[in-house]
Design a protein around this motif. Structure first.
Motif, PDB file in Angstrom:
ATOM      1  N   MET A   1       0.864  -1.234   0.142  1.00 57.61           N
ATOM      2  CA  MET A   1      -0.099   0.070   0.394  1.00 57.61           C
ATOM      3  C   MET A   1       1.209   0.983   0.162  1.00 57.61           C
ATOM      4  O   MET A   1       0.503   2.203  -0.759  1.00 57.61           O
ATOM      5  CB  MET A   1      -1.236  -0.072   1.350  1.00 57.61           C
ATOM      6  CG  MET A   1      -2.250  -0.616   0.837  1.00 57.61           C
ATOM      7  SD  MET A   1      -3.234  -1.042   0.025  1.00 57.61           S
ATOM      8  CE  MET A   1      -3.719   0.330  -0.826  1.00 57.61           C
ATOM      9  N   ILE A   2       2.216   1.240   0.495  1.00 54.53           N
ATOM     10  CA  ILE A   2       2.645   2.613   0.943  1.00 54.53           C
ATOM     11  C   ILE A   2       4.127   2.648   0.191  1.00 54.53           C
ATOM     12  O   ILE A   2       4.670   3.008  -0.189  1.00 54.53           O
ATOM     13  CB  ILE A   2       3.251   2.393   2.135  1.00 54.53           C
ATOM     14  CG1 ILE A   2       4.002   1.127   2.697  1.00 54.53           C
ATOM     15  CG2 ILE A   2       2.347   2.838   3.182  1.00 54.53           C
ATOM     16  CD1 ILE A   2       4.997   1.563   4.517  1.00 54.53           C
ATOM     17  N   THR A   3       4.125   1.701  -1.409  1.00 55.26           N
ATOM     18  CA  THR A   3       5.292   0.719  -1.376  1.00 55.26           C
ATOM     19  C   THR A   3       6.741   0.745  -0.781  1.00 55.26           C
ATOM     20  O   THR A   3       7.245   1.191   0.217  1.00 55.26           O
ATOM     21  CB  THR A   3       5.552   2.844  -2.440  1.00 55.26           C
ATOM     22  OG1 THR A   3       6.440   3.344  -1.967  1.00 55.26           O
ATOM     23  CG2 THR A   3       4.133   3.487  -3.096  1.00 55.26           C
ATOM     24  N   PRO A   4       7.531   0.097  -1.391  1.00 51.91           N
ATOM     25  CA  PRO A   4       8.596  -0.572  -1.343  1.00 51.91           C
ATOM     26  C   PRO A   4       9.312   0.477  -0.435  1.00 51.91           C
ATOM     27  O   PRO A   4       9.995   0.608   0.474  1.00 51.91           O
ATOM     28  CB  PRO A   4       9.362  -1.400  -2.428  1.00 51.91           C
ATOM     29  CG  PRO A   4       7.849  -1.997  -3.079  1.00 51.91           C
ATOM     30  CD  PRO A   4       7.118  -0.984  -3.215  1.00 51.91           C
TER      31      PRO A   4
ATOM     32  N   GLY B   1       5.251  -9.456   3.183  1.00 52.76           N
ATOM     33  CA  GLY B   1       6.059 -10.855   2.785  1.00 52.76           C
ATOM     34  C   GLY B   1       5.845 -10.440   0.972  1.00 52.76           C
ATOM     35  O   GLY B   1       5.382  -9.533   0.599  1.00 52.76           O
ATOM     36  N   THR B   2       5.827 -11.932   0.525  1.00 53.44           N
ATOM     37  CA  THR B   2       6.004 -11.915  -0.620  1.00 53.44           C
ATOM     38  C   THR B   2       4.250 -11.946  -1.632  1.00 53.44           C
ATOM     39  O   THR B   2       4.083 -11.497  -2.459  1.00 53.44           O
ATOM     40  CB  THR B   2       6.191 -13.575  -0.927  1.00 53.44           C
ATOM     41  OG1 THR B   2       4.892 -14.584  -0.432  1.00 53.44           O
ATOM     42  CG2 THR B   2       7.614 -13.699  -0.814  1.00 53.44           C
ATOM     43  N   ILE B   3       3.960 -11.815  -0.484  1.00 53.62           N
ATOM     44  CA  ILE B   3       2.415 -11.414  -0.811  1.00 53.62           C
ATOM     45  C   ILE B   3       1.905 -12.597  -2.136  1.00 53.62           C
ATOM     46  O   ILE B   3       0.697 -13.115  -1.995  1.00 53.62           O
ATOM     47  CB  ILE B   3       1.969 -10.409  -1.085  1.00 53.62           C
ATOM     48  CG1 ILE B   3       2.185  -9.031   0.361  1.00 53.62           C
ATOM     49  CG2 ILE B   3       0.231  -9.960  -1.276  1.00 53.62           C
ATOM     50  CD1 ILE B   3       1.587  -8.186  -0.096  1.00 53.62           C
TER      51      ILE B   3
ATOM     52  N   ARG C   1       2.272  -3.840  -9.698  1.00 55.42           N
ATOM     53  CA  ARG C   1       2.982  -4.939  -8.489  1.00 55.42           C
ATOM     54  C   ARG C   1       2.339  -5.748  -7.422  1.00 55.42           C
ATOM     55  O   ARG C   1       2.008  -5.071  -6.928  1.00 55.42           O
ATOM     56  CB  ARG C   1       4.530  -4.433  -7.782  1.00 55.42           C
ATOM     57  CG  ARG C   1       5.551  -5.787  -7.268  1.00 55.42           C
ATOM     58  CD  ARG C   1       6.747  -4.897  -7.228  1.00 55.42           C
ATOM     59  NE  ARG C   1       7.690  -4.599  -8.152  1.00 55.42           N
ATOM     60  CZ  ARG C   1       8.450  -4.206  -7.488  1.00 55.42           C
ATOM     61  NH1 ARG C   1       9.125  -3.151  -6.745  1.00 55.42           N
ATOM     62  NH2 ARG C   1      10.124  -3.661  -8.538  1.00 55.42           N
ATOM     63  N   GLN C   2       2.298  -6.962  -7.101  1.00 58.32           N
ATOM     64  CA  GLN C   2       1.905  -7.809  -6.835  1.00 58.32           C
ATOM     65  C   GLN C   2       2.169  -8.594  -5.835  1.00 58.32           C
ATOM     66  O   GLN C   2       1.721  -8.897  -4.928  1.00 58.32           O
ATOM     67  CB  GLN C   2       0.506  -8.442  -7.104  1.00 58.32           C
ATOM     68  CG  GLN C   2      -0.131  -7.292  -8.313  1.00 58.32           C
ATOM     69  CD  GLN C   2      -1.562  -7.324  -7.083  1.00 58.32           C
ATOM     70  OE1 GLN C   2      -2.258  -8.362  -7.092  1.00 58.32           O
ATOM     71  NE2 GLN C   2      -2.411  -6.489  -7.286  1.00 58.32           N
ATOM     72  N   SER C   3       3.934  -9.073  -6.180  1.00 64.37           N
ATOM     73  CA  SER C   3       4.402  -9.979  -5.553  1.00 64.37           C
ATOM     74  C   SER C   3       5.946  -8.958  -5.148  1.00 64.37           C
ATOM     75  O   SER C   3       6.180  -8.718  -6.712  1.00 64.37           O
ATOM     76  CB  SER C   3       4.349 -10.782  -5.530  1.00 64.37           C
ATOM     77  OG  SER C   3       5.018 -11.450  -6.618  1.00 64.37           O
ATOM     78  N   LEU C   4       6.716  -9.555  -3.863  1.00 67.75           N
ATOM     79  CA  LEU C   4       8.015  -9.609  -4.218  1.00 67.75           C
ATOM     80  C   LEU C   4       8.130 -11.037  -4.019  1.00 67.75           C
ATOM     81  O   LEU C   4       8.452 -11.511  -3.112  1.00 67.75           O
ATOM     82  CB  LEU C   4       8.096  -9.081  -3.135  1.00 67.75           C
ATOM     83  CG  LEU C   4       8.104  -6.572  -2.886  1.00 67.75           C
ATOM     84  CD1 LEU C   4       9.013  -5.905  -2.253  1.00 67.75           C
ATOM     85  CD2 LEU C   4       8.973  -6.652  -4.301  1.00 67.75           C
ATOM     86  N   SER C   5       9.737 -10.805  -4.650  1.00 68.79           N
ATOM     87  CA  SER C   5      10.133 -12.254  -4.380  1.00 68.79           C
ATOM     88  C   SER C   5      11.132 -12.389  -3.243  1.00 68.79           C
ATOM     89  O   SER C   5      11.161 -10.981  -2.321  1.00 68.79           O
ATOM     90  CB  SER C   5      11.682 -12.858  -5.428  1.00 68.79           C
ATOM     91  OG  SER C   5      12.684 -11.624  -5.143  1.00 68.79           O
TER      92      SER C   5
END
Ligand code: V47
Length: 399
Positions: free
Chosen positions: A315-318, A334-336, A350-354
Motif C-alpha cells: 500500500m505504501i510502496t517498497p 511479505g511476498t503476498i 506490482r502484486q508480489s515481491l520475491s
C-alpha cells in the motif's frame, strides 16, 4: 541506536543534537515520556499528528522500535487468497467487491479452486496463507470449514490466517451458533490466526459515513475480544487517508490499546493507506509519504502494548516501507503473491515481491532480515545462519 544523553567533560549529562532538536520543535515533554517508558495520552497523540516535524516523531518511534527489536526487521513468505468478491456491505472505500455496473466481475472460489491457488506456489516454502473475502450471503457455514481444512491439507506447515471480525460474525450468523463456538470449530479445522482487516477507523462518525452496514467500533472490538479469549491471535489495521480526521486516528489507537491491555491478543498493527482508485471516494488524494511515515511512527508511540508495527509495502510502496523501518516499523509483510483488495483494475501494479527483493530492501535500509511465520516464530535469520538446505521432500502433489 539512540544516544539519549551523553556525559559531558565534567561528567554532567548533556543532550544530544537530536534531543535538542526534539525539544526545539516543542516535543520535549513527549520525548521525556517516551524515554521513561510512560504511556502517551490521547492529547499527546493529537499533538504529534499536528506537528509537521516528521523526523522528530520518527526519531522517537525509532527509539521504541529499537528498544523492542534492535536492528531486526521481520518478513514472511505468505500468499494472499480472496475467496469471493461478492459482498453485501457496500463500503464506500472498497474497489474490490463486485458491483452491478462497472467493476470487477463477481466470483466465488470453490474448495477445489482454493486448493489450486495454494498448489500454484507448491515449490515456495510459504508459512502463512492470508485469506479474506466479501460478506457473501450465499456461502453456507460448511464452506468456511471446508476451505480452511483444504488449505491445511495442502499446506500442513503453514498457518491459515483468515477471516476478519465481520467475516467471523457472518460465519456465526449462517452457522446459527454462538460466535465462540464457531471460532473454536474453525480452529479445529485449522484456523491459526486472524488478520487485522475490517477495523477501518473505529469511530461512530466514520462508521456511519463509510461502512455503516459493517460492525461498528464496539462490535469489532467485542468480536476480537471473543477471539482472543479462546487463544486466537489477531492483527489490527487502520484504513487512513480518506474522510477521517487526525483526532479520529488517535481515537482508533486508544481504543485498540485499551482492548490490548485487557487481552494481549493483538500481534501487529498495520496502517493501510487508502487507495481511492475505482471507489466512491475517487476524488480523494492518496496519502503522502510524510503522512505514511508519521502514521507508522505515531502508531508505534501510541500502541505501546503492541509487539509489532507493520509497514505494508503493497500500500505504501517498497521505498516508503524501507524508510518506515527507521520510523517505528519492524515488519514489512511479505511476498503476498496476489493482492486483490486494491488495484484490481490495474493489472500492471506490482502484486508480489520475491524473497530476494525483500531481503535486499531490508538490508538496504540497514536492518537485519528475519523470516518469521504468521505468529512471529523465527523461520530463518538470513544474515546470521547459513541458508536452509533445499527441501528434500516435496509437498504432496495432488492432481
Ligand atoms: O479491511 C479496503 C482495506 C482491508 C481499500 O493482518 C482498502 O497482516 C486501501 O486487512 N484502499 C483488508 N485499503 C486488508 C487487510 C490486511 C492487509 C495486509 C495485512 C493484513 C494483516 C491485513 O483492506 C480491509 C480494508 O480496511 N481496504 N479497500 C482501499 N480502497
Amino acid at each position: 541506536m539512540v544516544a539519549a544523553q551523553v556525559a559531558g567533560k565534567n561528567g554532567a549529562a548533556t543532550h544530544s543534537a537530536m534531543d535538542r532538536y526534539v525539544e526545539r520543535v516543542g516535543l520535549g515533554d513527549v520525548w521525556e515520556k517516551v524515554r521513561a517508558g510512560a504511556r502517551l495520552s490521547y492529547d499527546d497523540g493529537v499533538r504529534l499528528y499536528e506537528s509537521q516535524e516528521v523526523t522528530a516523531i520518527g526519531y522517537m518511534a525509532n527509539f521504541v522500535r529499537e528498544q523492542r527489536h534492535g536492528d531486526l526487521a521481520y518478513f514472511v513468505r505468505n500468499q494472499h487468497i480472496n475467496y469471493t468478491n461478492i459482498c453485501a456491505k457496500d463500503c464506500k472505500f472498497c474497489s474490490f467487491y463486485a458491483k452491478k455496473k462497472n467493476g470487477p466481475k463477481a466470483y466465488e472460489l470453490d474448495v477445489d479452486a482454493i486448493r489450486q491457488r495454494v498448489r500454484q506456489y507448491r515449490d515456495v516454502p510459504i508459512t502463512e496463507i492470508h485469506m479474506v473475502g466479501g460478506i457473501n450471503p450465499r456461502l453456507p457455514y460448511q464452506y468456511y470449514l471446508d476451505i480452511v481444512r483444504a488449505i491445511k491439507e495442502e499446506r500442513p506447515n503453514a498457518t491459515v490466517k483468515a477471516f476478519t471480525m465481520i467475516e467471523l460474525q457472518q460465519i456465526a450468523r449462517v452457522a446459527e451458533k454462538p460466535l465462540r463456538e464457531v471460532i473454536l470449530e474453525l480452529m479445529d479445522h485449522g484456523l491459526g490466526a486472524l488478520p487485522g482487516g475490517g477495523a477501518e477507523v473505529l469511530t461512530p462518525r466514520v462508521h456511519e459515513e463509510l461502512y455503516k452496514k459493517k460492525l461498528d467500533w464496539r462490535d469489532w472490538l467485542d468480536t476480537a475480544r471473543v477471539a482472543h479469549s479462546v487463544g486466537l491471535k489477531s492483527n489490527a489495521t487502520m484504513l487512513y487517508g480518506h474522510i477521517e480526521t487526525l483526532p479520529e486516528r488517535v481515537e482508533h489507537f486508544v481504543r485498540l490499546r485499551e482492548l490490548q491491555d485487557e487481552t494481549q491478543g493483538f500481534l501487529t498493527f498495520i496502517p493501510l493507506s487508502f487507495d481511492p482508485q475505482n471507489t466512491e471516494l475517487s476524488h480523494v488524494a492518496r496519502s503522502t509519504g510524510a503522512d505514511d511515515l508519521k502514521t507508522i511512527a505515531i502508531a508505534r508511540l501510541m500502541l505501546d502494548n503492541f509487539p509489532h508495527v507493520k509497514a505494508f509495502w503493497m500500500m505504501i510502496t517498497p521505498p516508503v516501507a524501507q524508510f518506515a523501518l527507521r520510523y517505528g516499523a519492524d515488519d514489512i509483510d511479505g511476498t503476498i503473491m496476489n493482492y486483490e483488495i486494491t488495484h484490481v483494475i490495474d493489472p500492471s501494479t506490482r502484486q508480489s515481491l520475491s524473497m530476494e527483493q525483500l531481503l535486499a530492501m531490508i538490508r538496504e535500509a540497514g536492518r537485519v532480515p528475519v523470516e518469521r511465520d504468521a505468529l512471529y516464530n523465527v523461520v530463518h535469520r538470513w544474515d546470521v545462519e547459513a541458508p536452509p538446505a533445499p527441501r528434500t521432500t516435496a509437498l504432496p502433489v495432488l492432481s
